[in-house]
Design an enzyme around this catalytic site. Structure first.
Site, PDB file in Angstrom:
ATOM      1  N   ARG A 140       0.836  -1.211   0.000  1.00  0.00           N
ATOM      2  CA  ARG A 140       0.000   0.000   0.000  1.00  0.00           C
ATOM      3  C   ARG A 140       0.868   1.258   0.000  1.00  0.00           C
ATOM      4  O   ARG A 140       0.557   2.237  -0.696  1.00  0.00           O
ATOM      5  CB  ARG A 140      -0.948  -0.012   1.189  1.00  0.00           C
ATOM      6  N   GLN A 198      -9.425   9.031   9.685  1.00  0.00           N
ATOM      7  CA  GLN A 198      -9.224   7.593   9.843  1.00  0.00           C
ATOM      8  C   GLN A 198      -8.157   7.108   8.862  1.00  0.00           C
ATOM      9  O   GLN A 198      -7.711   5.980   8.922  1.00  0.00           O
ATOM     10  CB  GLN A 198     -10.542   6.855   9.578  1.00  0.00           C
ATOM     11  N   ASN A 199      -7.788   7.987   7.933  1.00  0.00           N
ATOM     12  CA  ASN A 199      -6.852   7.617   6.872  1.00  0.00           C
ATOM     13  C   ASN A 199      -5.418   7.573   7.390  1.00  0.00           C
ATOM     14  O   ASN A 199      -5.027   8.393   8.207  1.00  0.00           O
ATOM     15  CB  ASN A 199      -6.969   8.594   5.703  1.00  0.00           C
ATOM     16  N   ASP A 237      -2.939   7.508   5.051  1.00  0.00           N
ATOM     17  CA  ASP A 237      -2.190   7.794   3.807  1.00  0.00           C
ATOM     18  C   ASP A 237      -1.366   9.076   3.843  1.00  0.00           C
ATOM     19  O   ASP A 237      -0.539   9.300   2.961  1.00  0.00           O
ATOM     20  CB  ASP A 237      -3.155   7.813   2.605  1.00  0.00           C
ATOM     21  N   HIS A 249      -6.042   6.450  13.369  1.00  0.00           N
ATOM     22  CA  HIS A 249      -5.604   5.079  13.057  1.00  0.00           C
ATOM     23  C   HIS A 249      -4.131   5.008  12.641  1.00  0.00           C
ATOM     24  O   HIS A 249      -3.704   4.048  11.996  1.00  0.00           O
ATOM     25  CB  HIS A 249      -6.520   4.470  11.986  1.00  0.00           C
ATOM     26  N   CYS A 307       9.621  -1.042  22.612  1.00  0.00           N
ATOM     27  CA  CYS A 307       9.851   0.264  23.241  1.00  0.00           C
ATOM     28  C   CYS A 307       9.123   1.388  22.516  1.00  0.00           C
ATOM     29  O   CYS A 307       9.245   2.547  22.900  1.00  0.00           O
ATOM     30  CB  CYS A 307      11.345   0.554  23.318  1.00  0.00           C
ATOM     31  N   CYS A 321      16.375  -0.993  21.128  1.00  0.00           N
ATOM     32  CA  CYS A 321      16.324  -2.215  21.941  1.00  0.00           C
ATOM     33  C   CYS A 321      16.502  -3.485  21.117  1.00  0.00           C
ATOM     34  O   CYS A 321      16.476  -4.585  21.667  1.00  0.00           O
ATOM     35  CB  CYS A 321      14.993  -2.270  22.691  1.00  0.00           C
ATOM     36  N   SER A 346     -17.773   5.382   5.557  1.00  0.00           N
ATOM     37  CA  SER A 346     -18.943   4.494   5.628  1.00  0.00           C
ATOM     38  C   SER A 346     -19.441   4.399   7.067  1.00  0.00           C
ATOM     39  O   SER A 346     -20.467   3.781   7.334  1.00  0.00           O
ATOM     40  CB  SER A 346     -18.542   3.099   5.132  1.00  0.00           C
ATOM     41  N   ASN A 356     -20.888  12.547   0.802  1.00  0.00           N
ATOM     42  CA  ASN A 356     -20.677  11.162   0.382  1.00  0.00           C
ATOM     43  C   ASN A 356     -21.583  10.855  -0.807  1.00  0.00           C
ATOM     44  O   ASN A 356     -22.747  11.259  -0.795  1.00  0.00           O
ATOM     45  CB  ASN A 356     -21.032  10.219   1.541  1.00  0.00           C
TER      46      ASN A 356
END
Ligand code: BV8
Ligand code: ZN
Length: 239
Positions: free
Chosen positions: A71, A102-103, A105, A120, A131, A149, A188, A212
């Site tokens: 992606r 929420q993207n 990108d 997200h 860590c 670490c 959505s 939308n």
């Protein structure tokens, strides 16, 4: 597509505005949505909420990396669209403007948006599984293992079954409670707790607008639904 006089006035006078975005705001940039045209994104036979799950990191981290590396390479060629640029312009037009996405990108930031609340995470970052040291993958490759670490790195995104970044949802919820105008663009509204934000704004008296091309579980809650593409709808708002 008609924007009501009430909304135009509110947009002209509002001080506190919140925008929540989902994959749809990046669709016109060529980013595939997760649930477009009735089917759900699948990777090597696995629905995306299976490969993008905490359980998969435990079971097969290399497979998770393959999914996000694919992606990220795909995203590297893509650029923001008029929806991203319009939202970036709004950040300096209101007393308090909040962009929650929420993207993963990074296209909002590429369009000039600052202080984006990424619920997200972000596909251009890796973090240590132990860590939590973070590594940018914008310019350079990620190291094989954590330089602090020595433990394994994972994508710095929130997977299904995982908590959101500390404080991110709490800040977004506080802004939703305080906003006068809330735009819900290209989502959505099926994934929680993100999809709960417009409900919080509505409950606190905000005017909620959905942008939308399709109806969503949120449409009936909204004060106004603008049926169309974000890249065509948002530039219609002049301030
Ligand atoms: C958690 C990163 C606490 C990875 C993502 C309550 C009820 C039910 C379930 C739950 C619940 N609470 C928690 C859950 C479980 C789960 C959940 O919500 N499941 C759903 C499927 C029911 N939530 C979680 O696991 C969350 N964590 O709750 O932690 C906890 C912890 C332990 C145990 C219990 C609880 C974490 C969720 C985050 C997962 N990570 N992304 C990756 O990217 O791979 S979610 C990912 O999917 C996206 O970030 C986004 O959130 C979601 C996809 O939705 P959209 O972005 O809206 O995209 P979609 O394709 O679906 O829709 C696009 C829309 O755009 C469409 O409507 C389309 O019409 C529109 N559109 C298309 N073109 C355009 C357009 N709009 C405008 N313009 C256009 N041109
Ligand atoms: Zn580490």
């Amino acid at each position: 597509m008609h924007i009501s006089a009430e909304l135009r006035q509110l947009f002209a006078r509002a001080n506190r505005v919140l925008v929540l975005t989902g994959a749809g705001v990046s669709a016109e940039s060529g980013v595939p949505t997760f649930r477009g045209g009735g089917n759900t994104a699948v990777w090597k036979g696995m629905p995306f909420d299976v490969i993008s799950s905490a359980e998969m990191v435990e079971r097969d981290l290399p497979a998770v990396w393959e999914w996000f590396d694919y992606r990220r390479d795909f995203l590297a060629e893509l650029t923001p669209n008029p929806a991203h640029y319009e939202i970036a312009r709004w950040q300096d037009s209101f007393v308090e403007f909040t962009l929650v996405t929420q993207n993963i990108d990074g296209l909002h930031q590429k369009a000039g948006s600052r202080e984006v609340i990424e619920l997200h995470g972000n596909i251009w970052r890796a973090r240590c599984t132990t860590c939590s040291t973070a590594y940018s993958m914008v310019e350079e490759q990620r190291p094989e293992a954590c330089l602090e670490c020595g433990d394994l790195l994972r994508p710095d995104v929130v997977l299904f079954g995982e908590m959101l970044p500390p404080g991110a949802f709490e800040l977004a919820a506080a802004r939703a409670r305080a906003c006068e105008l809330c735009f819900v663009v290209g989502t959505s509204a099926l994934v929680y707790p993100a999809a709960g934000l417009p409900e919080i704004a509505k409950g606190a008296g905000a005017y909620v607008v959905e942008v939308n091309p399709e109806r969503t579980p949120l449409s009936s809650l909204c004060d106004e639904v603008l049926t169309g593409k974000a890249g065509e709808m948002l530039p219609l708002f002049q301030r």
